[in-house]
Scaffold this motif. Structure first.
Motif, PDB file in Angstrom:
ATOM      1  N   GLY A   1      10.342  -2.780 -20.173  1.00 30.27           N
ATOM      2  CA  GLY A   1       9.109  -1.817 -19.370  1.00 30.27           C
ATOM      3  C   GLY A   1       9.227  -1.485 -18.138  1.00 30.27           C
ATOM      4  N   ARG A   2      10.133  -2.198 -17.279  1.00 26.97           N
ATOM      5  CA  ARG A   2      10.274  -1.797 -15.940  1.00 26.97           C
ATOM      6  C   ARG A   2      11.644  -0.929 -15.938  1.00 26.97           C
TER       7      ARG A   2
ATOM      8  N   SER B   1       0.929  -1.230  -0.001  1.00 24.63           N
ATOM      9  CA  SER B   1      -0.008   0.025  -0.005  1.00 24.63           C
ATOM     10  C   SER B   1       0.815   1.232  -0.012  1.00 24.63           C
ATOM     11  N   GLU B   2       2.205   1.266   0.682  1.00 24.28           N
ATOM     12  CA  GLU B   2       2.912   2.563   0.613  1.00 24.28           C
ATOM     13  C   GLU B   2       3.563   2.741  -0.792  1.00 24.28           C
ATOM     14  N   ILE B   3       3.723   1.529  -1.456  1.00 20.11           N
ATOM     15  CA  ILE B   3       4.191   1.960  -2.832  1.00 20.11           C
ATOM     16  C   ILE B   3       3.083   2.361  -3.614  1.00 20.11           C
ATOM     17  N   GLU B   4       1.852   1.770  -3.696  1.00 16.44           N
ATOM     18  CA  GLU B   4       0.649   2.625  -4.432  1.00 16.44           C
ATOM     19  C   GLU B   4       0.641   4.059  -3.829  1.00 16.44           C
ATOM     20  N   ALA B   5       0.806   4.294  -2.465  1.00 11.71           N
ATOM     21  CA  ALA B   5       0.512   5.861  -2.136  1.00 11.71           C
ATOM     22  C   ALA B   5       1.859   6.573  -2.724  1.00 11.71           C
ATOM     23  N   VAL B   6       3.008   6.182  -2.785  1.00 12.05           N
ATOM     24  CA  VAL B   6       4.222   6.964  -3.485  1.00 12.05           C
ATOM     25  C   VAL B   6       3.778   7.201  -4.882  1.00 12.05           C
ATOM     26  N   PHE B   7       3.359   6.300  -5.524  1.00  7.73           N
ATOM     27  CA  PHE B   7       2.884   6.564  -7.381  1.00  7.73           C
ATOM     28  C   PHE B   7       1.872   7.654  -7.064  1.00  7.73           C
TER      29      PHE B   7
ATOM     30  N   LEU C   1       5.030  -2.834  -7.380  1.00  2.50           N
ATOM     31  CA  LEU C   1       5.930  -2.186  -7.926  1.00  2.50           C
ATOM     32  C   LEU C   1       5.981  -2.357  -9.473  1.00  2.50           C
ATOM     33  N   ALA C   2       5.821  -3.481  -9.993  1.00  4.54           N
ATOM     34  CA  ALA C   2       5.863  -4.171 -11.122  1.00  4.54           C
ATOM     35  C   ALA C   2       4.631  -3.342 -11.925  1.00  4.54           C
ATOM     36  N   ALA C   3       3.503  -3.494 -10.994  1.00  3.95           N
ATOM     37  CA  ALA C   3       2.141  -2.996 -11.604  1.00  3.95           C
ATOM     38  C   ALA C   3       2.088  -1.526 -11.809  1.00  3.95           C
ATOM     39  N   GLU C   4       2.735  -0.710 -11.106  1.00  3.49           N
ATOM     40  CA  GLU C   4       2.811   0.600 -11.155  1.00  3.49           C
ATOM     41  C   GLU C   4       3.636   0.915 -12.342  1.00  3.49           C
ATOM     42  N   LEU C   5       4.908   0.239 -12.649  1.00  2.00           N
ATOM     43  CA  LEU C   5       5.801   0.614 -13.601  1.00  2.00           C
ATOM     44  C   LEU C   5       4.965   0.219 -14.920  1.00  2.00           C
ATOM     45  N   ASP C   6       4.257  -0.812 -15.030  1.00  2.00           N
ATOM     46  CA  ASP C   6       3.608  -1.220 -16.030  1.00  2.00           C
ATOM     47  C   ASP C   6       2.589  -0.357 -16.677  1.00  2.00           C
ATOM     48  N   LYS C   7       2.216   0.717 -15.696  1.00  2.00           N
ATOM     49  CA  LYS C   7       1.284   1.571 -16.137  1.00  2.00           C
ATOM     50  C   LYS C   7       1.704   2.586 -17.444  1.00  2.00           C
ATOM     51  N   GLY C   8       2.733   2.464 -17.636  1.00  2.00           N
ATOM     52  CA  GLY C   8       3.435   3.311 -18.722  1.00  2.00           C
ATOM     53  C   GLY C   8       3.296   4.789 -18.812  1.00  2.00           C
TER      54      GLY C   8
END
Length: 422
Positions: free
Chosen positions: A308-309, A231-237, A274-281
């Protein structure tokens, strides 16, 4: 080997200089540079061609090819423009044991306390803070928060190869609207900087933020609460997207993505997040540039290194002779006039920027206690009391880097280690 050292390339470079508006000639040079394994100069020349003729189909195709990772199907890391890329700072681009190349009259890397496309759509300011005032490297457990960056690459002492490659392959396209559009079409993911601690990775990231006129958001992944890391990574992005344009700097990437059977489920979920956040492109992270750093890239989960990451890498090595002189000059301050800074720089070969800064501060402190100016002998003695911090890292890297099955990974590191005396 520099492009100019190849007779045919040198001839074409001269011809292009004589006829700067000849786009076909320049594109012929680009093709030759690609054949010779000179991607950085090829990007420069293609950018110049597009500046002259933005609609040129061949130039646009060349730029897309140059900006695309070497292999989109490679499951592990690859240098920016393929194996042997100049973006991986190595012994090919610096004399043996010199690490980063020439220093300038600027801030030293250790005192200076990315690249998910798109980068922030901004142009660097002409007004750059060129002061030599030192700032401390921020602690790894510092809480994260968005801040302004008051430095640019011109403020980085030394590391000229890394700066040149960042300029050519990352920053230059963003200063031209047409190149920026092509960049957004061809690139996702970020850049992973790696190398010994104390050699300026954080300041380099901060300087890139300054070049982009973006805000700077540094996050130490090793300091995240393991149970809440997802959740912290999600909040950072989310914060980065709200505050865009932002350069998001992810420190201690290996702490989040250590591979092996002992990895906890919570850490695995954080890696996936983190991979999912990077994949948002580009669309999902518009205006957010991601730059990561690791002292142990071989411990980073391969999931995070996929295309892509964070598949592109930038090796940041100990400072070279001129950079060491800059660091001594800065940290000795007025006392630098009392010593031969060049001789100290020769003596300090193999030390990181942080080592050199610490020795200079130690010598100054002892000199003040004794009520006399700093001497050359005092600084040398302070250095001798320090074990070069980069040595342990390089010894570990000697074995660890060879374990990676992907031969395109750590190319610059392998070349540097080959040139280093055992």
């Amino acid at each position: 080997m520099s492009p100019a050292s190849d007779p045919l390339v040198a001839s074409l470079l001269s011809a292009v200089q004589a006829a700067p508006d000849d786009v076909p000639l320049r594109l012929h040079l680009v093709a030759l540079l690609q054949d010779r394994g000179e991607p950085v100069e090829a990007v420069r020349q293609t950018a110049a061609a597009l500046a002259i003729d933005p609609g040129n189909t061949e130039a646009r195709t060349q730029m897309l090819r140059l900006l695309r990772p070497a292999s989109d199907t490679n499951a592990d890391s690859a240098p920016l423009a393929g194996a042997g890329s100049a973006f991986a700072v190595s012994a090919e681009t610096a004399a043996p044991h010199q690490g980063q190349s020439a220093a300038s009259d600027a801030r030293s890397p250790e005192s200076q306390t990315p690249d998910s496309s798109p980068l922030a759509e901004s142009t660097p300011s002409a007004d750059t803070d060129m002061s030599n005032e030192a700032t401390e490297e921020e602690p790894d457990d510092a809480p994260w928060g968005v801040e302004d960056s008051d430095v640019t690459l011109a403020d980085v002492g030394g590391m000229s190869v890394a700066k040149e490659n960042l300029e050519a392959a990352v920053l230059a396209p963003m200063r031209n609207p047409e190149l920026r559009r092509l960049y957004h079409q061809s690139r996702r993911g970020g850049v992973l900087m790696y190398g010994p601690p104390g050699c300026g990775k954080t300041f380099l990231a901060r300087a890139v933020a300054g070049e982009l006129e973006a805000r700077f958001l540094a996050v130490c992944l090793g300091a995240l609460n393991e149970e809440n890391a997802e959740s912290e990574i999600e909040a950072v992005f989310a914060t980065a997207r709200e505050q865009a344009p932002v350069l998001l700097y992810l420190k201690q990437l290996e702490a989040l993505g250590r591979r092996g059977p002992a990895r906890r489920a919570a850490t695995g979920r954080a890696v996936s997040q983190l991979a999912a956040e990077l994949d948002k492109g580009p669309a999902g992270n518009y205006g957010v540039t991601v730059l990561a750093a690791s002292d142990a890239p071989w411990d980073v989960d391969p999931v995070l290194r996929r295309p892509g990451r964070l598949e592109r890498t930038l090796l940041v090595l100990p400072p070279d002779l001129e950079a060491r002189a800059v660091i001594f000059q800065q940290h000795l301050g007025a006392d630098a006039a009392q010593v031969d800074v060049h001789e100290l720089a020769l003596f300090a070969e193999g030390y990181s920027g942080a080592d050199i800064a610490g020795a200079a501060e130690d010598a100054r402190s002892r000199a003040r206690e004794e009520g006399r100016p700093v001497s050359l002998e005092q600084v040398r003695a302070a250095l001798q009391r320090i074990e070069p911090s980069a040595d342990a890292w390089l010894e570990k890297a000697q074995g660890a880097s060879g374990l990676d099955a992907d031969e395109s990974a750590y190319v610059g590191l392998r070349e540097y280690l080959k040139s280093r005396p055992r």
